[in-house]
Design a protein around this motif. Structure first.
Motif, PDB file in Angstrom:
ATOM      1  N   HIS A   4       0.850  -1.195   0.000  1.00  0.00           N
ATOM      2  CA  HIS A   4       0.000   0.000   0.000  1.00  0.00           C
ATOM      3  C   HIS A   4       0.885   1.245   0.000  1.00  0.00           C
ATOM      4  CE1 HIS A   4      -3.551  -2.512   0.846  1.00  0.00           C
ATOM      5  NE2 HIS A   4      -2.707  -3.212   1.591  1.00  0.00           N
ATOM      6  N   SER A   7      -0.609   7.676  -3.432  1.00  0.00           N
ATOM      7  CA  SER A   7      -0.965   7.798  -4.845  1.00  0.00           C
ATOM      8  C   SER A   7       0.085   8.629  -5.568  1.00  0.00           C
ATOM      9  CB  SER A   7      -2.333   8.473  -4.986  1.00  0.00           C
ATOM     10  OG  SER A   7      -2.262   9.821  -4.537  1.00  0.00           O
ATOM     11  N   ASP A   8       0.129   8.492  -6.908  1.00  0.00           N
ATOM     12  CA  ASP A   8       1.047   9.293  -7.712  1.00  0.00           C
ATOM     13  C   ASP A   8       0.762  10.785  -7.526  1.00  0.00           C
ATOM     14  OD1 ASP A   8       2.184   6.968  -8.587  1.00  0.00           O
ATOM     15  OD2 ASP A   8       1.315   7.039 -10.609  1.00  0.00           O
ATOM     16  N   CYS A  37       8.660   3.763  -4.270  1.00  0.00           N
ATOM     17  CA  CYS A  37       8.155   5.137  -4.267  1.00  0.00           C
ATOM     18  C   CYS A  37       9.299   6.145  -4.267  1.00  0.00           C
ATOM     19  CB  CYS A  37       7.246   5.362  -3.060  1.00  0.00           C
ATOM     20  SG  CYS A  37       5.632   4.557  -3.221  1.00  0.00           S
TER      21      CYS A  37
END
Length: 220
Positions: A4, A7-8, A37
């Motif tokens: 998890h 978001s971008d 990330c």
């Protein structure tokens, strides 16, 4: 393995320095734990640099420009008011006989003493961030948070240990963003420490925990 992630869009806001402080801290912690990330952020920052400065082909350097750039660098490094570079010392905390090392992003931010509520313990992070409340949340082994939904949003970043809910199991580094569309009952077998950010009170759904709802805005 971390499943998890932010978001971008959230990562782009992080790179643009447009996030509230408490959410910015959560993303920074996640990046230290998630190489995937971290690589995304490096690509976004590289693209941002091209957007602002262009490429070498678009701005070929002349000798005069190179001299100007060196003069600017000299001026910056000669500024005695600039912050000194420092190394962040690891900081550990003790919660119910369990030792935890705090993430680097939290090492220099103060937090309150842990308040015990059964198997739950909460320490408020000292961030002045408007309506947002950020905390360290500890759940002892065998503990759970009663089934609830959210009147705003709830960001949970698992720092250590494990927990699960109706959607699955979570490992350190997992970054969860929930709102009024979600309801869940987090439970842990071995205990866990989380960094949480909420924008409004939780809304409890069952049993005696519903008695907290009328005063939810006072304790969130």
């Amino acid at each position: 393995m971390i499943k998890h992630h932010p978001s971008d869009a959230l990562l782009a806001q992080y790179c643009n320095a447009s996030l509230p402080a408490s959410i910015n801290v959560a993303v920074a912690i996640h990046l230290d734990m998630c190489s995937c990330c971290k690589e995304k952020v490096q690509r976004i920052e590289a693209n941002n640099a091209v957007d602002v400065f262009g490429t070498d082909d678009e701005h070929p350097q002349t000798t005069d420009l190179a001299i100007d750039e060196l003069s600017l660098i000299d001026a910056i490094t000669a500024d005695v008011t600039a912050d000194e570079v420092y190394k962040v010392a690891p900081q550990t905390i003790l919660v119910n006989q369990q030792n935890y090392q705090l993430p680097r992003a939290l090492a220099r931010i103060s937090h309150s003493k842990f308040m015990q509520m059964g198997k739950l313990s909460r320490s408020r992070i000292d961030l002045d961030d408007g309506a947002l409340r950020s905390s360290l949340l500890h759940i002892d082994a065998g503990g759970e948070i009663p089934e609830h939904t959210h009147t705003g949003f709830e960001l949970t970043l698992l720092l250590d240990g494990e927990f699960s809910d109706e959607e699955g199991q979570y490992v350190p580094g997992d970054f969860m963003w929930l709102d009024g569309r979600h309801q869940h009952t987090p439970i842990t077998e071995k205990g866990c420490l989380c960094y949480t950010v909420v924008s409004s009170a939780l809304h409890f759904k069952k049993g005696l925990s519903k008695l907290l709802n009328p005063i939810g805005n006072l304790i969130y």
